[in-house]
Design an enzyme around this catalytic site. Structure first.
Site: not given
Ligand code: NAD
Length: 462
Positions: A213, A247
């Protein structure tokens, strides 16, 4: 070699084993139901603690928290409790006399759920509900940035669940990367495109299914006939809800040039109507999650002419609801997902140019339209996107009966309601054949006449 008697014994034992296996599978549905009831208790008995945690993480008002996090998740749980028996239950399939078949849904096993910080309650607990309803054991890794909510979830899950059924691990990207190295049966990830591609790669290595997502830039197209108070209110509400950190927020507006001035004036009035003359004092206006995101957004403010807003305060992580007119196409504002309370407004005159501009963009989660022109509506609804919404923003995500997810760069896979059960389980086929008749036609040596018989009775093969 098994004698006839042994054969009968074997058949009886197989029958017993299959009954036992089915009882075990049914028990997993019961376990899923009990887990959902516990999850509902966890939420309802700790509502005020969640209000405080979300206020601390994102400056969210209790009403916004209830509407966008708690209610949506409770509605999902209620839907799953009501429909999981039917959705998870075995379905008999009629094939032909002499054959028996049914298809049943089975849990994948161990599911890893990774969630982001912007809706730290909903985006962790809603997929958890789906995974539990399907009978899985779940490992949840919430975001380190929304630390108050993540900590509360970890504490409460430890209190309400057996750690073998649900386990929460708090930590940053490094912890997440370590978790990814383990053996999983399914990964559900919500977050950025960059990390999403790491997840997809790992899932491919493990040979397991995953759901991504992700985010992107959701365009909102407005034609001149639709510029009015309601359009302006809905766009302003959808953009500045959760301080733009959504998002599916309208990332930018594309408005027909002749009505751009009127739309800006209407939106200005709506910002005041929703958040007052000074939104920094409004109880219902949120804050940016942290310093890094604040600096990223502040830099974006230099991308064009500010029509509304523009004030910031790093001490309180406040960015005023801001509208920027016609920013450069190659500015970071137009190249990156904004994910904050800054709304670029770009004008268009020619429908053809507008559509060829949109077609070239990566596929967003949602295309929004406030239009009366039916031909334009049809073209916009045909663009590649996870969803298309006419005259509404954000709220489709809260409809439990509608599957939610992206396509292309905004992700793959669906969840919410029925789609949650379908995504967190796999379909198992059971097939059994009577030993009474055996159609010789099926076996070699084949004869020429078999071909014509097969053609005639094709539907009854095998
Ligand atoms: P992110 O990708 O930075 O983090 C998401 C999760 O991944 C966190 O729990 C983080 O700790 C983990 N993570 C970080 N580094 C990692 C690694 N190297 N390996 C595995 N996992 C890792 O995203 P964010 O900043 O928390 O969220 C913002 C993004 O999420 C935006 O792009 C937004 O559009 C998207 N988003 C999408 C939806 C949806 O439903 N489609 C909903 C909310 C947010």
């Amino acid at each position: 070699m098994i004698s006839n008697d042994n054969g009968a014994l074997q058949a009886e034992r197989d029958k017993w084993r299959s009954i036992q296996a089915r009882q075990k599978e049914q028990a997993s549905t019961t376990a899923g139901r009990q887990a959902l009831i516990r999850l509902k208790q966890l939420i309802t008995e700790n509502e005020s603690a969640f209000f405080s945690a979300l206020r601390s993480d994102l400056g969210k008002s209790s009403v916004e928290t209830y509407a966008s996090e708690i209610a949506v998740t409770l509605n999902e749980i209620d839907y799953l409790l009501r429909h999981m028996g039917k959705l998870m239950g075995d379905r008999r399939i009629f094939l032909r006399p002499g054959l028996k078949a049914y298809v049943g849904r089975r849990p994948y096993g161990s599911v890893l759920i990774m969630s982001p910080w912007n809706y730290p309650f909903q985006l962790a607990l809603l997929p958890l509900a789906g995974a539990l309803a399907a009978g899985n054991n779940c490992f949840l890794k919430p975001s380190e940035l929304s630390s108050a909510t993540s900590r509360l979830i970890a504490q409460l899950v430890g209190k309400y669940f057996d750690s073998e059924q649900v386990c929460v691990v708090e930590g940053d990207g490094q912890t997440a990367a370590e978790l990814l190295k383990l053996d999983w049966d399914f990964i559900f990830f919500t977050g950025s495109e960059r990390i999403g591609s790491i997840i997809a790669k790992r899932a491919a290595e493990l040979g397991i299914p995953s759901i991504l997502e992700l985010g992107g830039k959701c365009p909102c197209i407005v034609d001149a006939a639709s510029v009015n108070e309601i359009t302006a209110r809905r766009i302003v509400w959808g953009k500045f809800f959760n301080a733009g950190q959504t998002c599916v927020a309208p990332d930018y507006v594309l408005v027909e040039k002749s009505a751009a001035g009127k739309l800006i004036e209407e939106m200005k009035a709506q910002v005041v109507s929703l958040y007052g003359e000074n939104p920094s004092q409004a109880a219902d206006y949120g804050r940016i999650i942290g310093n890094n995101h604040f600096s990223r957004l502040k830099q974006m403010l230099n991308s064009g002419t500010i029509a509304i807003g523009g004030k910031t305060d790093q001490n309180t992580l406040y960015i005023e609801p801001t509208i920027i007119l016609n920013p450069e196409e190659n500015s970071i504002l137009m190249q990156e997902e904004i994910f904050g309370p800054i709304l670029p407004v770009i004008t268009w005159e020619d429908k053809g140019h507008l559509l060829s501009y949109l077609v070239k963009k990566p596929s967003p989660l949602t295309v929004y339209a406030f239009c009366r022109d039916q031909e334009l509506i049809h073209s916009l609804s045909s663009l590649r996107s996870g969803a298309f919404c006419l005259n509404a923003v954000l709220e489709h995500v809260a409809q439990v009966k509608l599957p939610f997810g992206g396509v292309g760069s905004s992700g793959y896979g669906r969840y919410h309601g029925r789609a949650s059960i379908e995504s967190f389980s796999w379909q198992k086929t059971y097939y059994s054949k009577s030993q009474k008749n055996d159609i010789r036609l099926m076996y070699p040596p084949y004869q020429e006449k078999h071909l014509s018989l097969m053609r005639r009775f094709r539907k009854w093969l095998p």
